[in-house]
Design an enzyme around this catalytic site. Sequence first.
Site, mmCIF file in Angstrom:
data_model
loop_
_atom_site.group_PDB
_atom_site.id
_atom_site.type_symbol
_atom_site.label_atom_id
_atom_site.label_comp_id
_atom_site.label_asym_id
_atom_site.label_seq_id
_atom_site.Cartn_x
_atom_site.Cartn_y
_atom_site.Cartn_z
ATOM 1 N N ASP A 22 -15.799 -37.579 -7.906
ATOM 2 C CA ASP A 22 -16.493 -37.196 -9.146
ATOM 3 C C ASP A 22 -17.683 -36.337 -8.747
ATOM 4 O OD1 ASP A 22 -14.950 -38.671 -10.968
ATOM 5 O OD2 ASP A 22 -16.109 -40.481 -10.649
ATOM 6 N N ARG A 30 -22.180 -36.766 -6.407
ATOM 7 C CA ARG A 30 -21.939 -37.705 -5.306
ATOM 8 C C ARG A 30 -22.490 -37.183 -3.980
ATOM 9 N NH1 ARG A 30 -21.448 -41.161 -9.156
ATOM 10 N NH2 ARG A 30 -19.378 -41.432 -10.041
ATOM 11 N N ARG A 90 -23.438 -35.173 -19.458
ATOM 12 C CA ARG A 90 -22.156 -34.882 -18.805
ATOM 13 C C ARG A 90 -21.246 -34.064 -19.715
ATOM 14 N NH1 ARG A 90 -19.860 -40.586 -17.483
ATOM 15 N NH2 ARG A 90 -18.310 -39.392 -16.290
ATOM 16 N N LYS A 120 -11.275 -35.035 -18.609
ATOM 17 C CA LYS A 120 -11.544 -36.428 -18.969
ATOM 18 C C LYS A 120 -12.560 -36.473 -20.115
ATOM 19 C CE LYS A 120 -15.109 -37.132 -15.412
ATOM 20 N NZ LYS A 120 -15.426 -37.766 -14.123
ATOM 21 N N HIS A 121 -12.611 -37.561 -20.869
ATOM 22 C CA HIS A 121 -11.906 -38.836 -20.789
ATOM 23 C C HIS A 121 -10.977 -38.916 -22.006
ATOM 24 C CE1 HIS A 121 -15.815 -39.342 -18.757
ATOM 25 N NE2 HIS A 121 -15.159 -40.135 -17.914
ATOM 26 N N HIS A 133 -17.992 -48.920 -18.559
ATOM 27 C CA HIS A 133 -18.243 -49.505 -17.238
ATOM 28 C C HIS A 133 -18.537 -50.998 -17.357
ATOM 29 C CE1 HIS A 133 -18.958 -45.246 -16.221
ATOM 30 N NE2 HIS A 133 -18.640 -45.608 -14.986
ATOM 31 N N ASP A 207 -8.861 -43.946 -15.630
ATOM 32 C CA ASP A 207 -10.237 -44.115 -15.175
ATOM 33 C C ASP A 207 -10.236 -45.334 -14.252
ATOM 34 O OD1 ASP A 207 -12.952 -43.723 -14.883
ATOM 35 O OD2 ASP A 207 -13.382 -43.705 -17.021
#
Length: 471
Positions: A22, A30, A90, A120-121, A133, A207
């Site tokens: 990601d 990341r 995002r 996504k998503h 999450h 996911d």
Amino acid sequence: TQTLQEMARLVGETLPQLIMIDQEGGTVTRFDFMTPLPSAMAIGAADSRSYAYIAGEICGKELRSLGINVNCAPVLDLLTNKENHCIGIRSFGSNPAKVADLGVQYINGLQSSDVMAVAKHFPGLGAASFDTHHGPARIDKSLEELDAFDLIPFRKAIEAGVAMVMATHAEYPSLPGDSAKPASLSSYILTDLLRNRLQFRGPSVSDDLSMGAISKRWKPNEAAIAAISAGADVLLFCHELEKIGDIHTSILKAVSERRLSAERVLEAATRVLWLKAELDARSKEDAGGSEQEVLDLEMHELNVYEIAENAISVVRDEDELLPIDTDTEILLIHPRLEDRFNLPPLEQKPTIGSAMAECFDNVTEVSYDRKGPSKAEMDDIEDAAEDAELIVLCTFSAAASSGQIELCKKVASLKKPCVLVALSEPFDVNLVDGFGTAIASFGFDGPSVNAIAAVLAGDAEPGGTMPVELG
């Protein structure tokens, strides 16, 4: 990554392994040693198809140089719920046509660099009010509503040749069939909607099945079998990697016991092999050309700074504070964001403090915990404000922090000239009355903070327009 591919070849694999990450830019970064990519919403604020392509291309070139061949980006969700802090910046914005246009250009840039994109998503997470999450999220939209709005960016991405589509864990109870299940486990969403209605032919990916929306209701092996049965071709398990072997064994057992269709598993494998073959063909084509491309990192830095500068949005300047004279006595109040960076050394990271010091002669800096300032920090702010001619108050997703809201109220009560700067979600600018001058940057990394300081000093023109409805 090169060693992983070599190990796979040693055990007989003839096609490359999919190595995924990601690396969206903005808050989901990341690798902090890469060029600091703008958030999707910064690109949306700059509103430039060429910037979207360039951001994707830069990301693709740098990931490819690291041996990563799939990037789980871009986010094509339409941010329509300002309480959706999971998506936030995002998203490219709330306009389906604009999100589709910018998303397609980002995909084209990424895949032109031989890194496969993941839309996504699916079928759209921007209206959710709870973070998957941590637990279930429900989006009560009909098929007609999704079709006229949330599905538009996905449809355009599929038409443009996006390599993969990622399903969310949100539930869509107003859709037909088994859609009371999370999308990642729903055959209606993964097969009827994605395959039959939108005609997507590439591999679909779940996911992370370790996320709370799944793990609190299904065991890992149960979730894996249900996802494959529903139509998922690739399963992500990003935590508790020691369970992967057991999950794999459970899948094989389900096939042998005919609880999972062997034809469905073969279909999934075929799609994955197709993607690997595409990557293999691209790598052989590149190997037949000139020497490996040398990355022009200096140009990448210049490009992302240009995007960041053109993303800065002056929401209002009713107090006529902009630009600020460089010799003004400024109190800069900002949240500590070290935990938002992934890799040291943190002292080398540009901050809003270092950026302001480059542009202004007299800056007093007071930082606070982004959950909200302590009493001691609040006292420091009040003491420093006495000598300040002007305050620059920076927030970070303040709507999710009662402490930041209280800080905003306190600063507003000081009756000092103040510029409010939203470092992340732009909704912060309307949380508290009393700020006649407010700007949004849609990011807090080096290029964004340098652009903020330059705009405040009048050294750069803000080029952004608001990509969401502030309400």
